[in-house]
Design a protein around this motif. Structure first.
Motif, mmCIF file in Angstrom:
data_model
loop_
_atom_site.group_PDB
_atom_site.id
_atom_site.type_symbol
_atom_site.label_atom_id
_atom_site.label_comp_id
_atom_site.label_asym_id
_atom_site.label_seq_id
_atom_site.Cartn_x
_atom_site.Cartn_y
_atom_site.Cartn_z
ATOM 1 N N GLU A 287 -4.309 3.173 2.350
ATOM 2 C CA GLU A 287 -4.435 1.719 2.145
ATOM 3 C C GLU A 287 -4.542 1.330 0.676
ATOM 4 O O GLU A 287 -4.800 0.180 0.350
ATOM 5 C CB GLU A 287 -5.650 1.187 2.922
ATOM 6 C CG GLU A 287 -5.599 1.447 4.431
ATOM 7 C CD GLU A 287 -4.343 0.860 5.087
ATOM 8 O OE1 GLU A 287 -3.842 -0.169 4.596
ATOM 9 O OE2 GLU A 287 -3.857 1.460 6.068
ATOM 10 N N HIS A 288 -4.369 2.295 -0.225
ATOM 11 C CA HIS A 288 -4.437 1.993 -1.651
ATOM 12 C C HIS A 288 -3.093 1.477 -2.152
ATOM 13 O O HIS A 288 -2.038 1.937 -1.735
ATOM 14 C CB HIS A 288 -4.817 3.242 -2.441
ATOM 15 C CG HIS A 288 -6.243 3.648 -2.288
ATOM 16 N ND1 HIS A 288 -6.806 3.957 -1.069
ATOM 17 C CD2 HIS A 288 -7.223 3.808 -3.202
ATOM 18 C CE1 HIS A 288 -8.070 4.287 -1.241
ATOM 19 N NE2 HIS A 288 -8.360 4.198 -2.531
ATOM 20 N N LYS A 289 -3.162 0.550 -3.095
ATOM 21 C CA LYS A 289 -1.947 0.088 -3.769
ATOM 22 C C LYS A 289 -1.661 1.007 -4.954
ATOM 23 O O LYS A 289 -2.568 1.694 -5.443
ATOM 24 C CB LYS A 289 -2.139 -1.353 -4.225
ATOM 25 C CG LYS A 289 -2.352 -2.263 -3.008
ATOM 26 C CD LYS A 289 -2.004 -3.692 -3.293
ATOM 27 C CE LYS A 289 -2.019 -4.451 -1.979
ATOM 28 N NZ LYS A 289 -2.381 -5.851 -2.150
ATOM 29 N N THR B 49 0.847 -1.204 0.000
ATOM 30 C CA THR B 49 0.000 0.000 0.000
ATOM 31 C C THR B 49 0.883 1.254 0.000
ATOM 32 O O THR B 49 2.097 1.186 0.216
ATOM 33 C CB THR B 49 -0.880 0.050 1.264
ATOM 34 O OG1 THR B 49 -0.007 0.184 2.405
ATOM 35 C CG2 THR B 49 -1.740 -1.200 1.405
ATOM 36 N N GLU C 56 2.611 1.481 3.310
ATOM 37 C CA GLU C 56 3.726 0.544 3.447
ATOM 38 C C GLU C 56 4.919 0.961 2.585
ATOM 39 O O GLU C 56 6.071 0.871 3.019
ATOM 40 C CB GLU C 56 3.273 -0.872 3.062
ATOM 41 C CG GLU C 56 2.307 -1.474 4.078
ATOM 42 C CD GLU C 56 1.545 -2.682 3.529
ATOM 43 O OE1 GLU C 56 0.989 -3.424 4.356
ATOM 44 O OE2 GLU C 56 1.487 -2.874 2.291
ATOM 45 N N ARG D 279 -5.721 7.928 1.042
ATOM 46 C CA ARG D 279 -5.166 6.937 0.116
ATOM 47 C C ARG D 279 -4.178 5.980 0.794
ATOM 48 O O ARG D 279 -3.479 5.248 0.110
ATOM 49 C CB ARG D 279 -4.428 7.657 -1.035
ATOM 50 C CG ARG D 279 -5.321 8.436 -1.982
ATOM 51 C CD ARG D 279 -6.082 7.510 -2.917
ATOM 52 N NE ARG D 279 -6.876 8.236 -3.882
ATOM 53 C CZ ARG D 279 -8.143 8.579 -3.693
ATOM 54 N NH1 ARG D 279 -8.761 8.276 -2.569
ATOM 55 N NH2 ARG D 279 -8.804 9.232 -4.632
ATOM 56 N N GLU E 68 -4.017 1.537 -7.762
ATOM 57 C CA GLU E 68 -5.284 2.229 -7.470
ATOM 58 C C GLU E 68 -5.093 3.730 -7.298
ATOM 59 O O GLU E 68 -6.005 4.422 -6.851
ATOM 60 C CB GLU E 68 -5.897 1.649 -6.174
ATOM 61 C CG GLU E 68 -6.162 0.153 -6.252
ATOM 62 C CD GLU E 68 -6.281 -0.512 -4.892
ATOM 63 O OE1 GLU E 68 -6.763 -1.662 -4.865
ATOM 64 O OE2 GLU E 68 -5.877 0.070 -3.873
#
Ligand SMILES: Nc1ncnc2c1ncn2[C@@H]1O[C@H](COP(=O)(O)OP(=O)(O)O)[C@@H](O)[C@H]1O
Ligand SMILES: [Mg+2]
Length: 216
Positions: A132-134, A95, A98, A130, A137
């Motif tokens: 938790e977005h990869k 994400t 991360e 945003r 996305e």
């Protein structure tokens, strides 16, 4: 903050850098301009410790990085240097949060500390919705802002950026430069940017022009 003395670089018979001297001050945004093939990326990689010069010296905040061995260099790079590339180079399976945390974790930060710092930075860059977005996305501009947050996470002495807006539309190009300027003003962040982008260059504190491996 960044000093290069007599930097030369050859690849086989091809002399790409022919003796570069430059000094970049703290909290300065310097753009390096020049035609394709002039040696801009090679110079940036050497200043940023990703490559070694064939001759010459590179100092970052007084540290002679040309004298460090590979493991010292890796540590120095992780602690003190941030990078932003044209194609963000985020890890697709992680994400935004991360991706941003990784350099902190590699540098030995606790998970919670890294999470807090990354969340704060991403919020400052307008990405709190945003986390938790990869990467797949996220829009191009968002991905590049995550890359900037990742570059910032260990409070680097300097951020090196190679064509950071090369893959963005004009609105996002403008926003990225605005972001660099606000990071300089707010955190005294130093930037060395290779760019073709006039918007970026105009808003820099200084521009350096390269031709055929020399500063002109
Ligand atoms: N690893 C390499 N091996 C051989 N030649 C290289 C390598 N990296 C760059 N070059 C050559 O060095 C010159 C300058 O490249 P580069 O620094 O990428 O220029 P710029 O970023 O200004 O377009 C080019 O002629 C390029 O082909
Ligand atoms: Mg290049």
């Amino acid at each position: 903050m960044v000093e290069g003395k007599g930097i030369k670089k050859s690849f086989g018979d091809l002399e790409v850098l022919k003796g570069i001297d430059l000094t970049i001050g703290a909290a300065e945004i310097v753009s390096i301009l020049g035609a394709s093939g002039a040696g801009k990326t090679t110079l940036l990689q050497i200043l940023g410790s990703l490559d070694r010069p064939s001759a010459g010296e590179v100092y970052i905040n007084g540290t002679a990085i040309h004298k460090l061995n590979e493991s010292q260099l890796a540590r120095f790079r992780n602690k003190h240097i941030g990078f932003v590339f044209q194609f963000h180079q985020l890890l697709p399976e992680f994400t935004a949060l991360e991706n941003c945390m990784l350099p902190a974790l590699i540098g030995g930060s606790q998970h919670k500390e890294a999470t807090n710092k990354a969340s704060e930075l991403l919020a400052f860059l307008g990405l709190s919705h945003r986390l938790e977005h990869k990467p797949s996305e996220l829009s191009g501009g968002e991905k590049q802002r995550v890359a900037v947050a990742r570059a910032l996470i260990n409070d680097p002495l300097v951020i090196f950026a190679d064509e950071p807006s090369g893959n963005l539309d004009s609105k996002n190009q403008e926003e990225l430069m605005g972001l660099f300027v606000s990071l300089r003003d707010r955190f005294k962040q130093t930037f060395v940017i290779v760019t073709h982008d006039e918007h970026l260059a105009i808003k820099s504190d200084r521009t350096i022009h390269m031709r055929d491996g020399l500063i002109v």
